[in-house]
Design a protein around this motif. Structure first.
Motif, PDB file in Angstrom:
ATOM      1  N   TRP A   1       0.990  -1.122   0.300  1.00 14.18           N
ATOM      2  CA  TRP A   1       0.517   0.599   0.058  1.00 14.18           C
ATOM      3  C   TRP A   1       1.593   1.452  -0.020  1.00 14.18           C
ATOM      4  O   TRP A   1       1.519   1.399   1.016  1.00 14.18           O
ATOM      5  CB  TRP A   1      -1.085   0.133   1.051  1.00 14.18           C
ATOM      6  CG  TRP A   1      -2.247   1.131   1.013  1.00 14.18           C
ATOM      7  CD1 TRP A   1      -2.142   2.216   1.517  1.00 14.18           C
ATOM      8  CD2 TRP A   1      -3.950   0.841   0.284  1.00 14.18           C
ATOM      9  NE1 TRP A   1      -3.197   2.670   1.178  1.00 14.18           N
ATOM     10  CE2 TRP A   1      -4.210   1.812   1.524  1.00 14.18           C
ATOM     11  CE3 TRP A   1      -3.892  -0.328   0.096  1.00 14.18           C
ATOM     12  CZ2 TRP A   1      -5.427   1.930   0.602  1.00 14.18           C
ATOM     13  CZ3 TRP A   1      -4.845  -0.113  -0.071  1.00 14.18           C
ATOM     14  CH2 TRP A   1      -6.419   1.104   0.024  1.00 14.18           C
ATOM     15  N   PRO A   2       0.739   2.087  -1.106  1.00 13.61           N
ATOM     16  CA  PRO A   2       1.419   3.487  -1.654  1.00 13.61           C
ATOM     17  C   PRO A   2       1.231   4.468  -0.320  1.00 13.61           C
ATOM     18  O   PRO A   2       0.044   4.526   0.818  1.00 13.61           O
ATOM     19  CB  PRO A   2       1.386   4.045  -2.359  1.00 13.61           C
ATOM     20  CG  PRO A   2       0.354   4.060  -3.060  1.00 13.61           C
ATOM     21  CD  PRO A   2       0.101   2.030  -2.013  1.00 13.61           C
ATOM     22  N   VAL A   3       2.771   5.170   0.215  1.00  6.63           N
ATOM     23  CA  VAL A   3       2.096   6.284   1.435  1.00  6.63           C
ATOM     24  C   VAL A   3       1.468   7.375   0.693  1.00  6.63           C
ATOM     25  O   VAL A   3       0.562   7.937   1.487  1.00  6.63           O
ATOM     26  CB  VAL A   3       3.484   6.297   1.932  1.00  6.63           C
ATOM     27  CG1 VAL A   3       3.351   7.674   2.786  1.00  6.63           C
ATOM     28  CG2 VAL A   3       4.504   5.962   2.298  1.00  6.63           C
ATOM     29  N   ASP A   4       1.126   7.574  -0.630  1.00  6.57           N
ATOM     30  CA  ASP A   4       0.681   8.351  -0.962  1.00  6.57           C
ATOM     31  C   ASP A   4      -0.748   7.829  -0.837  1.00  6.57           C
ATOM     32  O   ASP A   4      -2.281   9.200  -1.176  1.00  6.57           O
ATOM     33  CB  ASP A   4       0.891   9.067  -1.885  1.00  6.57           C
ATOM     34  CG  ASP A   4       0.845   8.887  -3.210  1.00  6.57           C
ATOM     35  OD1 ASP A   4       0.535   6.567  -2.826  1.00  6.57           O
ATOM     36  OD2 ASP A   4       1.192   8.058  -4.272  1.00  6.57           O
TER      37      ASP A   4
ATOM     38  N   SER B   1      -2.039  10.119   7.013  1.00  8.93           N
ATOM     39  CA  SER B   1      -1.114  10.719   7.130  1.00  8.93           C
ATOM     40  C   SER B   1       0.121  11.200   6.218  1.00  8.93           C
ATOM     41  O   SER B   1       1.037  12.542   6.203  1.00  8.93           O
ATOM     42  CB  SER B   1      -0.607   9.441   8.488  1.00  8.93           C
ATOM     43  OG  SER B   1       0.516   9.160   7.678  1.00  8.93           O
ATOM     44  N   GLY B   2      -0.127  10.078   5.502  1.00 11.33           N
ATOM     45  CA  GLY B   2       1.427  10.566   4.268  1.00 11.33           C
ATOM     46  C   GLY B   2       2.801  10.328   4.718  1.00 11.33           C
ATOM     47  O   GLY B   2       3.647  10.284   3.658  1.00 11.33           O
ATOM     48  N   GLU B   3       2.796   9.990   5.643  1.00 11.41           N
ATOM     49  CA  GLU B   3       3.934   9.817   6.648  1.00 11.41           C
ATOM     50  C   GLU B   3       4.215   9.701   6.179  1.00 11.41           C
ATOM     51  O   GLU B   3       4.423   7.724   6.055  1.00 11.41           O
ATOM     52  CB  GLU B   3       3.928  10.187   8.694  1.00 11.41           C
ATOM     53  CG  GLU B   3       3.022  11.000   8.897  1.00 11.41           C
ATOM     54  CD  GLU B   3       3.300  11.283  10.172  1.00 11.41           C
ATOM     55  OE1 GLU B   3       3.876  10.257  10.682  1.00 11.41           O
ATOM     56  OE2 GLU B   3       2.031  12.238  10.266  1.00 11.41           O
ATOM     57  N   PRO B   4       6.237   9.170   5.772  1.00 14.30           N
ATOM     58  CA  PRO B   4       7.186   7.780   6.158  1.00 14.30           C
ATOM     59  C   PRO B   4       6.724   6.782   6.805  1.00 14.30           C
ATOM     60  O   PRO B   4       6.794   7.489   8.852  1.00 14.30           O
ATOM     61  CB  PRO B   4       8.378   8.182   5.618  1.00 14.30           C
ATOM     62  CG  PRO B   4       8.330   9.701   5.515  1.00 14.30           C
ATOM     63  CD  PRO B   4       7.099   9.899   5.814  1.00 14.30           C
ATOM     64  N   GLY B   5       7.163   5.998   6.855  1.00 11.30           N
ATOM     65  CA  GLY B   5       7.183   4.856   7.726  1.00 11.30           C
ATOM     66  C   GLY B   5       5.638   4.027   8.298  1.00 11.30           C
ATOM     67  O   GLY B   5       5.444   3.517   9.318  1.00 11.30           O
TER      68      GLY B   5
ATOM     69  N   VAL C   1     -11.599   6.619  -8.686  1.00  7.09           N
ATOM     70  CA  VAL C   1     -11.101   5.803  -9.870  1.00  7.09           C
ATOM     71  C   VAL C   1      -9.662   5.985 -10.544  1.00  7.09           C
ATOM     72  O   VAL C   1      -9.366   4.643 -10.684  1.00  7.09           O
ATOM     73  CB  VAL C   1     -12.411   6.356 -11.167  1.00  7.09           C
ATOM     74  CG1 VAL C   1     -11.954   5.551 -12.639  1.00  7.09           C
ATOM     75  CG2 VAL C   1     -13.435   5.600 -11.497  1.00  7.09           C
ATOM     76  N   GLY C   2      -9.673   6.991 -10.046  1.00  7.92           N
ATOM     77  CA  GLY C   2      -8.216   7.060  -9.888  1.00  7.92           C
ATOM     78  C   GLY C   2      -7.256   6.530  -9.125  1.00  7.92           C
ATOM     79  O   GLY C   2      -6.095   6.198  -9.264  1.00  7.92           O
ATOM     80  N   GLY C   3      -7.405   6.288  -8.051  1.00  2.00           N
ATOM     81  CA  GLY C   3      -7.074   5.621  -7.057  1.00  2.00           C
ATOM     82  C   GLY C   3      -6.963   4.617  -7.308  1.00  2.00           C
ATOM     83  O   GLY C   3      -5.598   3.955  -6.746  1.00  2.00           O
ATOM     84  N   TRP C   4      -8.020   3.798  -7.508  1.00  2.00           N
ATOM     85  CA  TRP C   4      -7.530   2.304  -7.453  1.00  2.00           C
ATOM     86  C   TRP C   4      -6.456   1.333  -9.116  1.00  2.00           C
ATOM     87  O   TRP C   4      -6.057   1.298  -8.813  1.00  2.00           O
ATOM     88  CB  TRP C   4      -9.073   2.071  -8.443  1.00  2.00           C
ATOM     89  CG  TRP C   4      -9.784   1.452  -7.390  1.00  2.00           C
ATOM     90  CD1 TRP C   4     -11.118   2.120  -7.162  1.00  2.00           C
ATOM     91  CD2 TRP C   4      -9.827   0.817  -6.178  1.00  2.00           C
ATOM     92  NE1 TRP C   4     -11.600   1.573  -5.678  1.00  2.00           N
ATOM     93  CE2 TRP C   4     -11.296  -0.176  -5.139  1.00  2.00           C
ATOM     94  CE3 TRP C   4      -8.799  -0.374  -5.893  1.00  2.00           C
ATOM     95  CZ2 TRP C   4     -11.247  -0.295  -4.340  1.00  2.00           C
ATOM     96  CZ3 TRP C   4      -9.403  -1.738  -4.806  1.00  2.00           C
ATOM     97  CH2 TRP C   4     -10.362  -1.363  -4.212  1.00  2.00           C
ATOM     98  N   ALA C   5      -6.005   2.751 -10.006  1.00  2.00           N
ATOM     99  CA  ALA C   5      -6.180   2.561 -10.787  1.00  2.00           C
ATOM    100  C   ALA C   5      -4.119   2.792 -10.781  1.00  2.00           C
ATOM    101  O   ALA C   5      -3.280   2.062 -10.916  1.00  2.00           O
ATOM    102  CB  ALA C   5      -6.093   4.149 -12.317  1.00  2.00           C
ATOM    103  N   THR C   6      -4.065   4.181  -9.381  1.00  5.27           N
ATOM    104  CA  THR C   6      -2.553   3.434  -8.918  1.00  5.27           C
ATOM    105  C   THR C   6      -2.497   2.909  -7.836  1.00  5.27           C
ATOM    106  O   THR C   6      -1.407   2.721  -8.040  1.00  5.27           O
ATOM    107  CB  THR C   6      -2.635   5.244  -9.005  1.00  5.27           C
ATOM    108  OG1 THR C   6      -3.178   5.759  -7.468  1.00  5.27           O
ATOM    109  CG2 THR C   6      -2.060   6.007  -9.560  1.00  5.27           C
TER     110      THR C   6
END
Length: 147
Positions: free
Chosen positions: A30-33, A37-41, A129-134
């Motif tokens: 799962w990507p951080v973005d 929070s968008g926080e690393p880790g 739709v865009g979220g699923w695509a990435t």
């Protein structure tokens, strides 16, 4: 009624493995973005049971609820209510099926219930739709790699 998002694709592994990568290894792909929070880790957690929470936990221990598992039928299907970044009252529904196709698995996703978002429904559906695509290419790579 607002049309559900329906997606399907194959991964090069059996359903039990595809299910495990999605549910038990979600934090690895799962990507951080795609977190609040968008926080690393940040850790992404899906508790493997009906009623289990889906949430993120920052390195500092702050938790943000994203949803709750409503159906748990390993290795063929699970579903959850989803409210990442929104109030639980605004939750949509996601159902994911894992269908055996020989040595591969057909993954079928239906994301529905957009009406719960009221006047924001169409724009949130379009965003998703865009979220699923990435998001999905990361899952496919993790499932194929781990197979």
């Amino acid at each position: 009624m607002i049309e559900p998002i329906r997606l399907s694709f194959e991964v090069a592994c059996r359903p039990d493995h595809a299910f495990k990568v999605w549910t038990g290894r979600i934090g690895q792909w799962w990507p951080v973005d795609h977190t609040v929070s968008g926080e690393p880790g940040v850790a992404v957690v899906l508790e493997p049971r009906r009623g289990g929470r889906i949430f993120e936990r920052t390195v500092g221990g702050v938790e943000q609820d994203w949803g709750e598992v409503t159906t748990w039928e390993p290795p063929s299907r699970f579903a959850y209510v989803w409210h990442l970044g929104r109030d639980r009252a605004d939750a949509t529904e996601v159902e994911i099926r894992f269908v055996e196709r020989g040595t591969a698995t057909l993954v079928e996703i239906e994301h529905r219930g957009w009406e719960a978002l009221g006047t924001d429904a169409e724009s949130w559906r379009d965003r998703n739709v865009g979220g699923w695509a990435t998001l999905l290419p990361r899952y496919v790579a993790a499932a194929d790699r781990a197979a």
